[in-house]
Design a protein around this motif. Structure first.
Motif, mmCIF file in Angstrom:
data_model
loop_
_atom_site.group_PDB
_atom_site.id
_atom_site.type_symbol
_atom_site.label_atom_id
_atom_site.label_comp_id
_atom_site.label_asym_id
_atom_site.label_seq_id
_atom_site.Cartn_x
_atom_site.Cartn_y
_atom_site.Cartn_z
ATOM 1 N N GLY A 138 -33.908 -44.717 1.282
ATOM 2 C CA GLY A 138 -35.024 -45.366 1.034
ATOM 3 C C GLY A 138 -36.458 -44.725 1.977
ATOM 4 N N GLU A 139 -37.037 -45.826 2.608
ATOM 5 C CA GLU A 139 -38.504 -45.544 3.003
ATOM 6 C C GLU A 139 -38.374 -44.407 4.242
ATOM 7 O OE1 GLU A 139 -40.825 -48.955 4.646
ATOM 8 O OE2 GLU A 139 -42.410 -47.743 4.403
ATOM 9 N N ILE A 140 -37.414 -44.293 4.968
ATOM 10 C CA ILE A 140 -37.378 -43.335 6.025
ATOM 11 C C ILE A 140 -37.480 -41.771 5.126
ATOM 12 C CG2 ILE A 140 -34.819 -43.183 6.106
ATOM 13 C CD1 ILE A 140 -37.198 -42.690 9.188
ATOM 14 N N ALA A 141 -36.914 -41.590 3.986
ATOM 15 C CA ALA A 141 -37.041 -40.541 3.354
ATOM 16 C C ALA A 141 -38.416 -40.307 2.931
ATOM 17 C CB ALA A 141 -36.088 -40.469 2.126
ATOM 18 N N LEU A 142 -39.157 -41.201 2.477
ATOM 19 C CA LEU A 142 -40.418 -41.110 1.808
ATOM 20 C C LEU A 142 -41.380 -40.731 3.185
ATOM 21 C CD1 LEU A 142 -40.939 -44.341 -0.243
ATOM 22 C CD2 LEU A 142 -40.843 -42.097 -0.997
ATOM 23 N N GLN A 143 -41.021 -41.095 4.399
ATOM 24 C CA GLN A 143 -41.892 -40.776 5.675
ATOM 25 C C GLN A 143 -41.634 -39.396 5.934
ATOM 26 O OE1 GLN A 143 -40.424 -43.727 8.618
ATOM 27 N NE2 GLN A 143 -41.714 -45.258 7.690
ATOM 28 N N TRP A 144 -40.372 -38.687 5.640
ATOM 29 C CA TRP A 144 -40.060 -37.345 5.875
ATOM 30 C C TRP A 144 -40.838 -36.684 4.966
ATOM 31 C CZ3 TRP A 144 -34.213 -38.238 6.004
ATOM 32 C CH2 TRP A 144 -33.749 -38.969 7.477
ATOM 33 N N ILE A 145 -40.792 -37.037 3.533
ATOM 34 C CA ILE A 145 -41.719 -36.250 2.713
ATOM 35 C C ILE A 145 -42.927 -36.397 3.063
ATOM 36 C CG2 ILE A 145 -42.379 -36.306 0.231
ATOM 37 C CD1 ILE A 145 -39.556 -37.474 -0.565
ATOM 38 N N GLU A 146 -43.743 -37.469 3.229
ATOM 39 C CA GLU A 146 -44.994 -37.363 3.691
ATOM 40 C C GLU A 146 -45.429 -36.588 4.861
ATOM 41 O OE1 GLU A 146 -46.312 -41.569 4.827
ATOM 42 O OE2 GLU A 146 -48.254 -41.077 4.097
ATOM 43 N N LYS A 147 -44.557 -36.343 5.961
ATOM 44 C CA LYS A 147 -44.592 -35.721 6.970
ATOM 45 C C LYS A 147 -44.724 -34.226 6.656
ATOM 46 C CE LYS A 147 -42.660 -34.855 11.454
ATOM 47 N NZ LYS A 147 -41.511 -35.294 12.440
ATOM 48 N N TYR A 148 -43.653 -33.844 5.823
ATOM 49 C CA TYR A 148 -43.582 -32.557 5.169
ATOM 50 C C TYR A 148 -44.801 -31.906 4.582
ATOM 51 C CZ TYR A 148 -41.462 -28.283 3.268
ATOM 52 O OH TYR A 148 -41.195 -26.934 2.999
ATOM 53 N N LYS A 149 -45.276 -33.045 3.712
ATOM 54 C CA LYS A 149 -46.488 -32.583 2.856
ATOM 55 C C LYS A 149 -47.622 -32.392 3.758
ATOM 56 C CE LYS A 149 -48.132 -34.941 -0.709
ATOM 57 N NZ LYS A 149 -48.412 -36.014 -1.657
ATOM 58 N N SER A 150 -47.720 -33.322 4.876
ATOM 59 C CA SER A 150 -49.088 -32.896 5.734
ATOM 60 C C SER A 150 -49.110 -31.524 6.276
ATOM 61 C CB SER A 150 -49.060 -34.043 6.788
ATOM 62 O OG SER A 150 -47.791 -33.532 7.752
ATOM 63 N N TYR A 151 -47.892 -30.924 6.129
ATOM 64 C CA TYR A 151 -47.942 -29.278 6.778
ATOM 65 C C TYR A 151 -48.399 -28.426 5.879
ATOM 66 C CZ TYR A 151 -44.525 -31.235 10.199
ATOM 67 O OH TYR A 151 -43.971 -32.176 11.248
ATOM 68 N N TRP A 152 -48.372 -28.720 4.342
ATOM 69 C CA TRP A 152 -48.772 -27.496 3.326
ATOM 70 C C TRP A 152 -49.896 -28.288 2.394
ATOM 71 C CZ3 TRP A 152 -46.523 -23.216 4.753
ATOM 72 C CH2 TRP A 152 -45.635 -23.340 5.553
#
Ligand code: PEP
Ligand code: MN
Length: 358
Positions: free
Chosen positions: A63-77
């Motif tokens: 759920g939402e925690i996975a979306l937060q990880w994706i968002e964080k990952y996206k912010s690097y690239w």
């Protein structure tokens, strides 16, 4: 024009390539999988955040925690796009809140018009231009698949693509789901402007069949692939048997590109052989034609008839034009040249007579 044109990948014959794990399992797995996948320059990363399980008791996604990880990952690239599955209004709003770039409607959700309508309405109100991938329903009900597409279209969500993931197989087959290509092709032919993506992972259920399914999809002119990839499929929490590593994915995409090149090269070679053989026939026929016109030349010489007969030539050309086989201007050009050569050869024959008599 469809937004998906921006995602056609020039590295892979302009196919849309979507790849990523069946499910997000941990931050470490997210980083390891996507860091390796990034090397393959794919169009979209996929990741399951909520998992629709047929029976209760299995892993249902983070759920939402996975979306937060994706968002964080996206912010690097820069320039990476993520899609995830959404199955209701709440999930759609959460996915959009965390900057997901596209969503897909899973096979079980496509089967439910209430849920499809709820998701379509939500996207229409919040982010109308969001790309949406619509998987086929689990059962062989093509109207439900088309119905989902129409529900989105009707509320102005038009960046849509179909995903063919096969249908529940009631008989024992090698594959987890029966592809029933003809049904997917039916909908593809009805909406040729809508990209048709093949999901070989969910058709196959086993990584060893993925390549052959992709080859088939290429032959049918599919626009792309959605393929499950995990940095270590052996420890995947869901769909372990059908996932491949990012390196295997890179290899597969390279091989598919080569297969297509080979298929195209063979096709082109065959066409060229046909053209060569037709040219030989044209040449033989032209030579036969000149032999006949030369015989006419001999006849004209013996009977002292003028070589150039303008009316006869006009009649011949007009008869050919009436057949409507090639443009008239081409007939004028080709038969003009042929006639010129016939007259030249016939004149030579006439000259021989003059030589004899002088
Ligand atoms: C998935 O893509 O992981 C998934 C659950 O797919 P489907 O809806 O096709 O079963
Ligand atoms: Mn899966």
């Amino acid at each position: 024009m469809s937004i998906f044109n921006n995602f056609k990948n020039p590295n892979y014959n302009n196919k849309i390539i979507i790849a990523g794990p069946c499910s997000i399992e941990s931050y470490d797995q997210t980083i390891q999988t996507f860091d390796n996948l990034r090397k393959n320059k794919i169009s979209f990363f996929r990741a399951g955040v909520w998992k629709p399980r047929t029976k209760p008791g299995g892993f249902e996604g983070l759920g939402e925690i996975a979306l937060q990880w994706i968002e964080k990952y996206k912010s690097y690239w820069n320039n990476i796009s993520f899609c995830c599955e959404v199955a209701n209004r709440e999930q759609t709003l959460l996915a959009l809140k965390h900057g997901i770039d596209a969503v897909w409607i899973g096979a079980r959700t496509t089967s439910n018009p209430f849920l499809v309508q709820e998701i379509a309405d939500t996207i229409a109100l919040t982010q109308r231009d969001l790309p949406v991938f619509i998987k086929n329903p689990t059962c062989v009900d093509i109207d439900l698949w088309e119905g989902a597409y129409l529900r989105f279209m009707n509320c102005g969500v038009t960046n849509l693509a179909f995903v063919h993931r096969g249908f529940k197989a009631y008989k024992e087959t090698n594959y987890r789901n029966n592809p029933l290509w003809r049904y997917a092709l039916q909908i593809h032919m009805k909406y040729p402007e809508v990209p048709m993506i093949c999901d070989p992972s969910h058709i196959a259920g086993d990584s060893k069949y993925i390549r052959e399914i992709c080859q088939k999809a290429n032959l049918y002119g599919y626009d792309g692939f959605m393929i499950e990839s995990h940095y270590d499929p052996t420890i995947a929490w869901t769909d372990a048997k059908q996932q491949i590593t990012p390196n295997e994915l890179g290899q597969l995409l390279k091989e598919l590109g080569n297969d297509m090149k080979n298929e195209n090269e063979i096709l082109l070679e065959n066409y060229r052989k046909d053209v060569d053989s037709i040219d030989m026939q044209i040449l033989e026929l032209l030579r036969s034609r000149f032999e006949v016109t030369n015989r006419i030349g001999e006849f004209k010489r013996k009977n002292n008839i003028q070589v150039f007969q303008g009316n006869r030539f006009m009649e011949l050309v007009n008869n050919l034009k009436q057949l409507n086989k090639i443009p008239e201007s081409l007939i004028d050009e080709i038969w003009g040249s042929i006639h010129e050569e016939s007259v030249r050869e016939q004149n030579e024959i006439f000259m021989k007579k003059d030589e004899k008599t002088t």
